[in-house]
Design a protein around this motif. Structure first.
Motif, short mmCIF file in Angstrom:
data_model
loop_
_atom_site.label_atom_id
_atom_site.label_comp_id
_atom_site.label_asym_id
_atom_site.label_seq_id
_atom_site.Cartn_x
_atom_site.Cartn_y
_atom_site.Cartn_z
N ARG A 199 1.61 73.57 10.63
CA ARG A 199 0.28 73.00 10.84
C ARG A 199 -0.04 71.96 9.76
N ILE A 200 0.28 72.29 8.51
CA ILE A 200 0.03 71.35 7.41
C ILE A 200 0.88 70.11 7.58
N ARG A 201 2.13 70.29 7.97
CA ARG A 201 3.02 69.14 8.16
C ARG A 201 2.50 68.22 9.28
N GLU A 202 2.01 68.81 10.35
CA GLU A 202 1.46 68.00 11.44
C GLU A 202 0.21 67.25 11.00
N GLU A 203 -0.66 67.91 10.23
CA GLU A 203 -1.85 67.23 9.70
C GLU A 203 -1.46 66.04 8.82
N LYS A 204 -0.50 66.26 7.94
CA LYS A 204 -0.07 65.20 7.03
C LYS A 204 0.58 64.06 7.80
N SER A 205 1.35 64.39 8.83
CA SER A 205 1.99 63.33 9.61
C SER A 205 0.93 62.51 10.36
N LYS A 206 -0.12 63.16 10.85
CA LYS A 206 -1.20 62.42 11.52
C LYS A 206 -1.91 61.50 10.54
N THR A 207 -2.11 61.98 9.31
CA THR A 207 -2.75 61.15 8.29
C THR A 207 -1.89 59.94 7.96
N ILE A 208 -0.60 60.16 7.80
CA ILE A 208 0.31 59.05 7.50
C ILE A 208 0.31 58.04 8.64
N GLN A 209 0.35 58.53 9.86
CA GLN A 209 0.35 57.64 11.02
C GLN A 209 -0.95 56.85 11.11
N ALA A 210 -2.08 57.49 10.82
CA ALA A 210 -3.37 56.79 10.88
C ALA A 210 -3.45 55.70 9.82
N VAL A 211 -2.97 55.99 8.61
CA VAL A 211 -2.98 54.99 7.55
C VAL A 211 -2.08 53.81 7.93
N TYR A 212 -0.93 54.11 8.48
CA TYR A 212 -0.02 53.04 8.88
C TYR A 212 -0.62 52.19 10.00
N ARG A 213 -1.22 52.83 10.99
CA ARG A 213 -1.83 52.07 12.09
C ARG A 213 -2.97 51.18 11.57
N GLY A 214 -3.77 51.71 10.65
CA GLY A 214 -4.85 50.91 10.07
C GLY A 214 -4.32 49.71 9.30
N HIS A 215 -3.27 49.94 8.52
CA HIS A 215 -2.65 48.85 7.76
C HIS A 215 -2.10 47.78 8.70
N ARG A 216 -1.40 48.23 9.74
CA ARG A 216 -0.81 47.30 10.70
C ARG A 216 -1.89 46.50 11.42
N CYS A 217 -2.98 47.15 11.78
CA CYS A 217 -4.08 46.47 12.47
C CYS A 217 -4.74 45.43 11.55
N ARG A 218 -4.99 45.81 10.29
CA ARG A 218 -5.59 44.85 9.35
C ARG A 218 -4.67 43.66 9.11
N ARG A 219 -3.37 43.93 8.96
CA ARG A 219 -2.42 42.84 8.75
C ARG A 219 -2.41 41.89 9.95
N GLN A 220 -2.48 42.44 11.16
CA GLN A 220 -2.51 41.61 12.37
C GLN A 220 -3.80 40.78 12.43
N GLN A 221 -4.93 41.39 12.07
CA GLN A 221 -6.19 40.66 12.06
C GLN A 221 -6.17 39.53 11.03
N HIS A 222 -5.62 39.81 9.85
CA HIS A 222 -5.53 38.77 8.83
C HIS A 222 -4.65 37.62 9.31
N LEU A 223 -3.55 37.93 9.97
CA LEU A 223 -2.67 36.89 10.50
C LEU A 223 -3.38 36.04 11.54
N GLU A 224 -4.11 36.68 12.44
CA GLU A 224 -4.85 35.93 13.47
C GLU A 224 -5.91 35.05 12.84
N LYS A 225 -6.64 35.57 11.87
CA LYS A 225 -7.70 34.78 11.23
C LYS A 225 -7.11 33.62 10.42
N ARG A 226 -5.95 33.83 9.82
CA ARG A 226 -5.28 32.73 9.11
C ARG A 226 -4.90 31.60 10.08
N GLN A 227 -4.44 31.98 11.27
CA GLN A 227 -4.07 30.97 12.26
C GLN A 227 -5.30 30.18 12.70
#
Length: 189
Positions: A52-80
């Motif tokens: 259960r703890i491992r699944e919680e931690k994996s969800k947290t890691i995945q959420a942080v990664y998705r947020g980072h990827r989304c922000r990076r994509q938004q920054h790229l679009e705004k730069r263009q």
């Protein structure tokens, strides 16, 4: 449910033996003593808790990664968008007389400043910072009707002030103190 490695979990065990005295081991068929049964239950409970703890931690890691990827994509679009607007200003500014160019730059400046302070990273945006500085200084040298600094005198000046504060912070973060001083002196004038 899938575990962290992407495998489906089918290791859930349901004991259909009941509570009676005939506890049988799954493998050997020999009777299991009460202490062995309690130890096995304890180990299974700990394994479920670790899972259960491992699944919680994996969800947290995945959420942080998705947020980072989304922000990076938004920054790229705004730069263009910023680069396209900057190219348009350069093209139009080359053919317009000075008063019309100043008015054109003045109207484009606030939306460009909003974009710039959203995506700015000193490691990637040094050239954009220089271009933005030149546009702000060009507008700051114009009469009141086309001067971005005169917007600070308006009733609703908090947005412009926040943008200019972030822009000065970007200059200072890029260790361009002389340019920050030029901007503040232009604001003072």
């Amino acid at each position: 449910m899938f575990d962290f490695d992407g495998k489906a979990d089918s290791s859930s065990k349901v004991s259909l033996a009941g509570r009676g005295g005939g506890r049988q081991r799954a493998r050997g068929g020999a009777e299991e003593s009460r202490s062995d049964f309690v130890k096995r239950q304890h180990k299974e409970r700990e394994a479920r808790e670790r899972k259960r703890i491992r699944e919680e931690k994996s969800k947290t890691i995945q959420a942080v990664y998705r947020g980072h990827r989304c922000r990076r994509q938004q920054h790229l679009e705004k730069r263009q968008v910023f680069d396209k607007r900057q190219a348009d200003i350069s093209k139009v500014g080359a053919v317009l007389p000075a008063p019309q160019k100043a008015k054109f730059v003045f109207h484009a400046l606030l939306p460009m400043l909003r974009l710039f302070v959203f995506f700015f990273r000193k490691s990637e945006d040094g050239a954009r910072l220089s271009a933005m500085l030149e546009l702000v200084l060009l507008s700051g040298a114009q009469p009141a009707a086309c001067n971005i600094f005169h917007l600070l005198l308006a009733d609703d000046r908090s947005g412009v002030l926040a943008l200019l504060t972030q822009f000065v912070s970007a200059l200072l973060a890029s260790e361009r103190r002389a340019d920050a001083a030029r901007l503040l002196l232009a604001l003072q004038a």
